[in-house]
Design a protein around this motif. Structure first.
Motif, PDB file in Angstrom:
ATOM      1  N   GLY A 242       0.798  -1.223   0.000  1.00  0.00           N
ATOM      2  CA  GLY A 242       0.000   0.000   0.000  1.00  0.00           C
ATOM      3  C   GLY A 242       0.827   1.268   0.000  1.00  0.00           C
TER       4      GLY A 242
ATOM      5  N   THR B 292       2.407   2.689   2.434  1.00  0.00           N
ATOM      6  CA  THR B 292       2.075   3.513   3.595  1.00  0.00           C
ATOM      7  C   THR B 292       3.189   3.516   4.645  1.00  0.00           C
ATOM      8  OG1 THR B 292       0.957   1.644   4.666  1.00  0.00           O
ATOM      9  CG2 THR B 292      -0.396   3.095   3.308  1.00  0.00           C
TER      10      THR B 292
ATOM     11  N   ARG C 269      -0.339  -5.510  -5.221  1.00  0.00           N
ATOM     12  CA  ARG C 269      -1.727  -5.095  -4.975  1.00  0.00           C
ATOM     13  C   ARG C 269      -2.762  -5.951  -5.704  1.00  0.00           C
ATOM     14  NH1 ARG C 269       1.308  -0.505  -4.748  1.00  0.00           N
ATOM     15  NH2 ARG C 269       1.220  -0.096  -6.986  1.00  0.00           N
TER      16      ARG C 269
ATOM     17  N   ILE D  30      -5.989  -5.708   1.692  1.00  0.00           N
ATOM     18  CA  ILE D  30      -6.022  -4.528   2.558  1.00  0.00           C
ATOM     19  C   ILE D  30      -6.405  -4.961   3.973  1.00  0.00           C
ATOM     20  CG2 ILE D  30      -7.162  -2.308   2.961  1.00  0.00           C
ATOM     21  CD1 ILE D  30      -5.395  -2.290   0.495  1.00  0.00           C
TER      22      ILE D  30
ATOM     23  N   SER E 214      -5.699   1.237   3.677  1.00  0.00           N
ATOM     24  CA  SER E 214      -4.825   1.190   2.501  1.00  0.00           C
ATOM     25  C   SER E 214      -3.596   0.304   2.676  1.00  0.00           C
ATOM     26  CB  SER E 214      -4.367   2.608   2.128  1.00  0.00           C
ATOM     27  OG  SER E 214      -3.774   3.262   3.239  1.00  0.00           O
TER      28      SER E 214
ATOM     29  N   THR F 117      -1.352  -3.064   3.417  1.00  0.00           N
ATOM     30  CA  THR F 117      -1.594  -4.436   2.985  1.00  0.00           C
ATOM     31  C   THR F 117      -0.924  -5.445   3.914  1.00  0.00           C
ATOM     32  OG1 THR F 117       0.362  -4.445   1.551  1.00  0.00           O
ATOM     33  CG2 THR F 117      -1.730  -3.696   0.576  1.00  0.00           C
TER      34      THR F 117
END
Length: 471
Positions: A73, A75, A95, A117, A141, A143
């Motif tokens: 993701g 992040t 993804r 997610i 968001s 993973t």
């Protein structure tokens, strides 16, 4: 034709047009880290949809000696999924691998692919009366592959531990393209070194996590969320120990200083102060139970009443409904966002012994502010597991080059203070690119030697997430 171009073309032939992205506009959002501080470049995003396809990509990458940067993701907080700026590596996006292969209430286990997610897994577990007890602000968001590769923590580590404690098995493609299948989830398995444990927290430097088996626990029947006002971090720890001695239901305990609360109220629409008046410190408490017959709110209210009588806390409010409970958590989850809106912030994800954290917070903040007049230093987060996000805001020092001009010196001081206290410069966010130099500077020769030896043994070509974690 370059080795990169040959690899891209071969992957396109095998995976089809969906498996390769070369449009710069589509690649652009994925070549910078979440904070926007580190920017890389990549000629393509390779997007497999199965473990077989990942294995084929890695095998070809090894053949052509083209580095790969696994990404979920995107992040992460340490630029661990950002490609090098010279464009030498290709992004490997997991993804499309977003299937939940199984969810079992009987086995208390779920098997999910790397691109699932976190919030999706939460929903799937809830449908069978279970839950996956790890959550964090980026749950919509982030993973499962990224969470595993960084050994993520979150707000429930106090009771359930990090991903390392929650992952019961790992499937991964190793740097030579072979597949490690460890998804059996055996409680006892003494066949030598644990490849699963090596891959958890390895940040994609030893292989590509493609799926994980994770532990589930019974779903929450009731929860109670409270916001308390306190005089100091020491009082917050007193409150935690007071509660732990009297109940086993507390699974969330988050420390929030008044200055962080002020920033959230200033910048995040729809937030409001949970308590009247100001308190120097605050603690967000969540208690849960899988038993529908237990009045968890009444129990927490009674305990907080006793804590108030004993002078441990100065005030408290218990959420009267789910909406208010979520509003309390929104304040905690929005601190980083509010800091970004306020200006430049240096984030340090650190840990020290729980008993030492209150003193460390006060003394380290004062030391940083003395050494760099005009900055604001404070910490918030998971007091119960010794992990505080120690942030330093530029304040009056704000300038376009602040990160470069003073940031390194500030971080060096913070890391020195943490190390002197016997702590870690990376509690849950990983090393990535941003902390490699500090890891080498502050770690023992034994640790650095072992990291390098493991990396060389499993990835002799150096194609797995180059420039991350290992100094």
């Amino acid at each position: 034709m370059s080795a990169q171009s040959q690899l891209i073309e071969q992957v396109r032939q095998r995976l089809g047009p969906r498996g390769v992205i070369t449009d710069p506009a589509e690649i652009e959002p994925w070549v910078s880290d979440w904070r926007g501080r580190v920017h890389g470049a990549s000629a393509a995003v390779l997007a497999p949809s199965s473990t077989v396809e990942v294995a084929e990509i890695v095998r070809l990458a090894a053949e052509h000696r083209v580095p790969l940067v696994p990404q979920g993701g995107n992040t992460g907080m340490a630029a661990g999924a950002t490609p090098p700026s010279d464009g030498s590596a290709l992004l490997l996006s997991l993804r499309r691998m977003n299937r939940i292969r199984s969810v079992s209430a009987e086995d208390r286990c779920a098997v999910a692919e790397a691109g699932v997610i976190l919030a999706t897994l939460h929903d799937a577990a809830n449908e069978v009366g279970m839950r996956f007890p790890l959550t964090l602000g980026a749950r919509g968001s982030c993973t499962l592959g990224g969470l595993t590769s960084t050994n993520a923590g979150g707000t429930q580590v106090l009771k359930f531990g990090t991903m390392r404690a929650l992952v019961t098995g790992v499937e991964a493609v190793l740097p030579d393209g072979s597949v490690h299948d460890g998804l059996s989830g055996l409680k006892k398995d003494n066949r030598g070194y644990s490849l699963d444990q090596l891959l958890i927290g390895a940040e994609g430097t030893l292989g590509v996590v493609t799926a994980v088996a994770v532990r589930l626990v019974p779903a929450i029947a009731q929860r109670a969320v409270a916001w308390t006002g306190l005089d100091s971090p020491s009082r917050a720890l007193d409150l935690l120990r007071f509660l732990e001695a009297r109940t086993g239901t507390v699974e969330g305990f988050e420390l929030v200083p008044q200055d962080s609360l002020d920033l959230v109220l200033k910048h995040i629409p729809g937030t409001r102060a949970p308590l009247t008046g100001e308190h120097r410190w605050h603690a967000l408490v969540e208690a849960t139970t899988p038993d529908a017959h237990v009045d968890i709110a009444a129990e927490l209210e009674a305990l907080l009443g006793k804590a108030l009588q004993q002078g441990i806390i100065a005030d408290a409010a218990i959420a009267s409904n789910e909406a208010q409970a979520e509003a309390f958590w929104k304040i905690r989850d929005s601190i980083s966002e509010a800091e970004r809106a306020e200006g430049q912030t240096l984030a340090h994800d650190i840990s020290v012994a729980v008993a030492d954290m209150p003193r460390f917070l006060v003394e380290a903040s004062a030391e940083v502010e003395r050494a760099f007049p005009g900055v604001i230093a404070s910490g918030f987060g998971h007091l119960g597991d010794g992990n505080i996000h120690f942030h330093v805001r530029a304040a009056s020092h704000a300038s376009p080059d602040w990160y470069e001009a003073e940031g390194a010196a500030i971080t060096r001081l913070v890391d020195d203070l943490v190390t002197a206290a016997g702590g870690s410069i990376s509690a849950e966010h990983g090393i990535g690119q941003l902390k490699r130099a500090e890891l080498e500077r502050l770690s023992s020769p034994a640790r650095i030697h072992a990291l390098r030896a493991i990396k060389q043994a499993l990835d002799p070509l150096g194609i797995m997430n180059p420039g991350k974690l290992v100094p």
